[in-house]
Design a protein around this motif. Sequence first.
Motif, PDB file in Angstrom:
ATOM      1  N   GLU A 191       0.881  -1.155   0.059  1.00  0.00           N
ATOM      2  CA  GLU A 191      -0.008   0.170   0.022  1.00  0.00           C
ATOM      3  C   GLU A 191       0.787   1.315  -0.049  1.00  0.00           C
ATOM      4  O   GLU A 191       0.288   2.405  -0.664  1.00  0.00           O
ATOM      5  N   ARG A 237      -1.407   8.750  -1.719  1.00  0.00           N
ATOM      6  CA  ARG A 237      -2.724   7.889  -1.918  1.00  0.00           C
ATOM      7  C   ARG A 237      -2.766   7.146  -0.531  1.00  0.00           C
ATOM      8  O   ARG A 237      -4.081   6.998   0.003  1.00  0.00           O
ATOM      9  N   ALA A 238      -1.986   6.488   0.075  1.00  0.00           N
ATOM     10  CA  ALA A 238      -1.990   5.661   1.228  1.00  0.00           C
ATOM     11  C   ALA A 238      -2.180   6.785   2.535  1.00  0.00           C
ATOM     12  O   ALA A 238      -3.111   6.262   3.267  1.00  0.00           O
ATOM     13  N   ALA A 264      -5.646   8.099   2.351  1.00  0.00           N
ATOM     14  CA  ALA A 264      -6.800   7.000   2.724  1.00  0.00           C
ATOM     15  C   ALA A 264      -6.980   6.997   4.200  1.00  0.00           C
ATOM     16  O   ALA A 264      -7.922   6.622   4.807  1.00  0.00           O
ATOM     17  N   THR A 265      -5.816   7.115   5.109  1.00  0.00           N
ATOM     18  CA  THR A 265      -5.805   7.043   6.429  1.00  0.00           C
ATOM     19  C   THR A 265      -6.317   8.104   7.272  1.00  0.00           C
ATOM     20  O   THR A 265      -6.341   8.099   8.572  1.00  0.00           O
ATOM     21  N   ARG A 266      -6.339   9.215   6.702  1.00  0.00           N
ATOM     22  CA  ARG A 266      -6.543  10.473   7.443  1.00  0.00           C
ATOM     23  C   ARG A 266      -6.122  10.814   8.644  1.00  0.00           C
ATOM     24  O   ARG A 266      -6.384  10.696   9.735  1.00  0.00           O
TER      25      ARG A 266
END
Length: 302
Positions: A35, A46-47, A50-52
């Motif tokens: 990832e 991107r990774a 996505a995890t904020r």
Amino acid sequence: MRLVVTGREGQVVSSLVERARTHPDVEVVTLGRPELDLAKPETIERALVATRPDLVVSAAAYTAVDQAEDEPDLAFAVNGIGAGHVAAAAARIGAPVIHLSTDYVFDGSGEGAYVEEDEPAPRSVYGASKLAGEQAVAKANPRHLILRTAWVYSPFGRNFVKTMLRLAADRDELAVVADQWGNPTSALDIADAILHVAAMLHGNKDFASYGVYHLAGTGETNWSGFARHILDTSQAFGGPYARVRDIATVDYPTKAQRPANSRLARTKFTSEFGWTAPEWRESTKEVVRRLLIGETRQTLTA
């Protein structure tokens, strides 16, 4: 507070996951390959998006010090360019970054403990790649803390403590370098420090003292002194023991040159954050105890 940490299996990452269990207000999310791959910049933002994250801990790195001499492009791609992309992605999503660096950014020729303002002069590809990472992180994200640490060990992964215990199980005497000095540092203590600092940053959006800090165990020794303490402690717990014989660096040649002086001054970190690492002997004792009689005994062979 959500801490997103790059890497999944490193000593600091494993220690953060463990220590965060006692902090109910902290969630630790680990990101690793495929990832997030520091050698593939297109995966990083991107990774992280996505995890904020509320805060990013940049812990993943290329750490094979000697192998880096043969793989400089990969070492710089991961430790330099990759670290910079992590910091840049954090900046774009509005998160500060805590980046882990190393004593190897110094050449070891200084006589006293290095302070943050001392001029780096790495002697190895690994050290140079980590310095490149520091520079890339600082340029990419103004809200950065670069934490230089040294001689890291823990109940996890591969490290000097576990190597000494493993070798002592089969040998009566171990030859260990006595002319390199530094601060043994438990990754568990590093994790405690990061959690302490993260709470301060999360509660103070106006924090203005970003920059480079030294974070290392309290006190200093050489490698042979470190080994003696490990094995004396092991013997006291009924574990393996071997005598330690002092040797010089020239008697133990390695591809990468190590600094003779890795001592780091920790005053700036203590002054700013009100946190000081425990004395290195006490932290070492706890890790040895855990490896011998605690829940991580099975990891000795890792």
